[in-house]
Design a protein around this motif. Structure first.
Motif, mmCIF file in Angstrom:
data_model
loop_
_atom_site.group_PDB
_atom_site.id
_atom_site.type_symbol
_atom_site.label_atom_id
_atom_site.label_comp_id
_atom_site.label_asym_id
_atom_site.label_seq_id
_atom_site.Cartn_x
_atom_site.Cartn_y
_atom_site.Cartn_z
ATOM 1 N N GLU A 195 0.847 -1.184 0.000
ATOM 2 C CA GLU A 195 0.000 0.000 0.000
ATOM 3 C C GLU A 195 0.891 1.244 0.000
ATOM 4 N N PRO A 196 0.426 2.361 -0.572
ATOM 5 C CA PRO A 196 1.241 3.573 -0.641
ATOM 6 C C PRO A 196 1.803 4.018 0.715
ATOM 7 N N MET A 197 0.972 3.981 1.755
ATOM 8 C CA MET A 197 1.435 4.417 3.075
ATOM 9 C C MET A 197 2.498 3.471 3.615
ATOM 10 N N THR A 198 2.296 2.179 3.432
ATOM 11 C CA THR A 198 3.266 1.189 3.902
ATOM 12 C C THR A 198 4.592 1.352 3.172
ATOM 13 N N ALA A 199 4.519 1.535 1.855
ATOM 14 C CA ALA A 199 5.737 1.738 1.063
ATOM 15 C C ALA A 199 6.458 3.002 1.512
ATOM 16 N N SER A 200 5.701 4.038 1.832
ATOM 17 C CA SER A 200 6.295 5.298 2.281
ATOM 18 C C SER A 200 7.022 5.121 3.615
ATOM 19 N N VAL A 201 6.370 4.435 4.547
ATOM 20 C CA VAL A 201 6.985 4.198 5.861
ATOM 21 C C VAL A 201 8.283 3.415 5.711
ATOM 22 N N ILE A 202 8.271 2.367 4.895
ATOM 23 C CA ILE A 202 9.462 1.536 4.702
ATOM 24 C C ILE A 202 10.587 2.341 4.065
ATOM 25 N N ALA A 203 10.266 3.063 2.986
ATOM 26 C CA ALA A 203 11.289 3.834 2.271
ATOM 27 C C ALA A 203 11.901 4.903 3.172
ATOM 28 N N PHE A 204 11.063 5.661 3.855
ATOM 29 C CA PHE A 204 11.567 6.733 4.706
ATOM 30 C C PHE A 204 12.344 6.184 5.894
ATOM 31 N N THR A 205 11.871 5.081 6.452
ATOM 32 C CA THR A 205 12.533 4.520 7.628
ATOM 33 C C THR A 205 13.932 4.020 7.303
ATOM 34 N N ILE A 206 14.061 3.223 6.237
ATOM 35 C CA ILE A 206 15.384 2.684 5.927
ATOM 36 C C ILE A 206 16.342 3.783 5.459
ATOM 37 N N ASN A 207 15.797 4.826 4.829
ATOM 38 C CA ASN A 207 16.650 5.939 4.405
ATOM 39 C C ASN A 207 17.141 6.742 5.599
ATOM 40 N N TYR A 208 16.226 7.148 6.444
ATOM 41 C CA TYR A 208 16.622 7.981 7.589
ATOM 42 C C TYR A 208 17.390 7.185 8.634
ATOM 43 N N ALA A 209 17.116 5.893 8.751
ATOM 44 C CA ALA A 209 17.880 5.065 9.680
ATOM 45 C C ALA A 209 19.346 5.021 9.268
ATOM 46 N N ALA A 210 19.604 5.020 7.947
ATOM 47 C CA ALA A 210 20.985 5.006 7.459
ATOM 48 C C ALA A 210 21.713 6.287 7.850
ATOM 49 N N TYR A 211 21.043 7.416 7.704
ATOM 50 C CA TYR A 211 21.656 8.693 8.092
ATOM 51 C C TYR A 211 21.844 8.780 9.600
ATOM 52 N N LEU A 212 20.816 8.377 10.341
ATOM 53 C CA LEU A 212 20.903 8.450 11.803
ATOM 54 C C LEU A 212 21.951 7.492 12.347
ATOM 55 N N ALA A 213 22.143 6.351 11.680
ATOM 56 C CA ALA A 213 23.161 5.394 12.128
ATOM 57 C C ALA A 213 24.535 6.041 12.123
ATOM 58 N N GLU A 214 24.827 6.806 11.080
ATOM 59 C CA GLU A 214 26.121 7.486 11.013
ATOM 60 C C GLU A 214 26.231 8.567 12.079
ATOM 61 N N ILE A 215 25.129 9.243 12.343
ATOM 62 C CA ILE A 215 25.126 10.269 13.388
ATOM 63 C C ILE A 215 25.355 9.640 14.756
ATOM 64 N N PHE A 216 24.651 8.540 15.029
ATOM 65 C CA PHE A 216 24.808 7.861 16.316
ATOM 66 C C PHE A 216 26.207 7.256 16.452
ATOM 67 N N ARG A 217 26.728 6.699 15.352
ATOM 68 C CA ARG A 217 28.078 6.127 15.394
ATOM 69 C C ARG A 217 29.097 7.196 15.754
ATOM 70 N N ALA A 218 28.964 8.361 15.140
ATOM 71 C CA ALA A 218 29.872 9.466 15.453
ATOM 72 C C ALA A 218 29.712 9.894 16.910
ATOM 73 N N GLY A 219 28.476 9.882 17.393
ATOM 74 C CA GLY A 219 28.226 10.244 18.779
ATOM 75 C C GLY A 219 28.864 9.261 19.746
ATOM 76 N N ILE A 220 28.769 7.969 19.422
ATOM 77 C CA ILE A 220 29.387 6.942 20.268
ATOM 78 C C ILE A 220 30.908 7.067 20.242
ATOM 79 N N ASP A 221 31.456 7.320 19.055
ATOM 80 C CA ASP A 221 32.909 7.465 18.927
ATOM 81 C C ASP A 221 33.431 8.684 19.681
ATOM 82 N N SER A 222 32.547 9.669 19.920
ATOM 83 C CA SER A 222 32.979 10.884 20.609
ATOM 84 C C SER A 222 33.129 10.683 22.119
#
Length: 212
Positions: free
Chosen positions: A82-109
């Motif tokens: 469904e359009p909403m389900t596809a949107s949630v999946i696409a946005f989640t995996i995209n933003y999770a990738a960006y946030l993972a790098e942010i959190f990794r940098a935070g942990i390394d700090s």
């Protein structure tokens, strides 16, 4: 009066859906981002390689392309969403990738001495991460998380491309029916208002928790 009522009803419905999408994606992407960040600093080489490939792919390709691939591409292999389900999946995996790098940098700090101190206190790796490292890392990454949150609000407008009735799509429908640009102006004001509230919230959190 009827046109105005219809416009407000359409935009209100779209605004609620936009907010719903934002909240769902925010919660899921933060949770997944933290897990991925921890995985990327683990001592398990295959896991690090897989997660690095994941963040490379989803940070290096456009979000709109990912949305189209999930909604229009996956049906080719028998997966129809469904359009909403596809949107949630696409946005989640995209933003999770960006946030993972942010959190990794935070942990390394975080000072490596804190790992040693936790070990002396008898804490295992999970306890050390959950009780000492991650809470401090989250405080350190509040500013970049604020940036990603405002980007997420604006990016939700992309879901109109696959037929999801978000705020922008609601405004567009009124414009096409009534030949007036007022809904676009109203939609812009709503986006600005929501983003301003988000920035204010994160600013207060930053002033309270960020470690200088």
């Amino acid at each position: 009066m009827s046109n105005f009522t219809d416009m407000m009803t359409s935009m209100l419905s779209g605004g609620i859906l936009t907010l719903k999408l934002f909240l769902i994606v925010a919660v899921l992407s933060v949770a997944i981002g933290i897990v991925v960040a921890i995985g990327k600093i683990s001592k398990i080489t295959p896991l690090r390689v897989i997660l690095s490939f994941y963040t490379w792919i989803f940070r290096g390709t456009p979000l709109l392309l990912q949305l189209f691939f999930i909604y229009f591409g996956l049906p080719a292999v028998g997966i129809k969403l469904e359009p909403m389900t596809a949107s949630v999946i696409a946005f989640t995996i995209n933003y999770a990738a960006y946030l993972a790098e942010i959190f990794r940098a935070g942990i390394d700090s975080i000072d490596k001495g804190q790992f040693e101190a936790a070990k002396v206190l008898g804490m295992n790796y999970r306890q050390t991460m959950m009780k000492i490292i991650i809470p401090q890392a989250l405080r350190n990454v509040i500013p970049p998380i604020c940036n990603e949150s405002t980007n997420l609000i604006k990016d939700t407008a992309m879901v109109a491309a696959i037929g999801v009735g978000d705020l922008l799509r609601g405004a567009k429908e009124v414009v096409m029916n009534d030949f007036t640009i007022t809904p676009f102006i109203a939609a812009g004001i709503v986006y600005l208002a929501v983003i301003s509230v988000l920035v204010l919230i994160f600013r207060k959190l930053e002033n309270k928790y960020v470690i200088s």
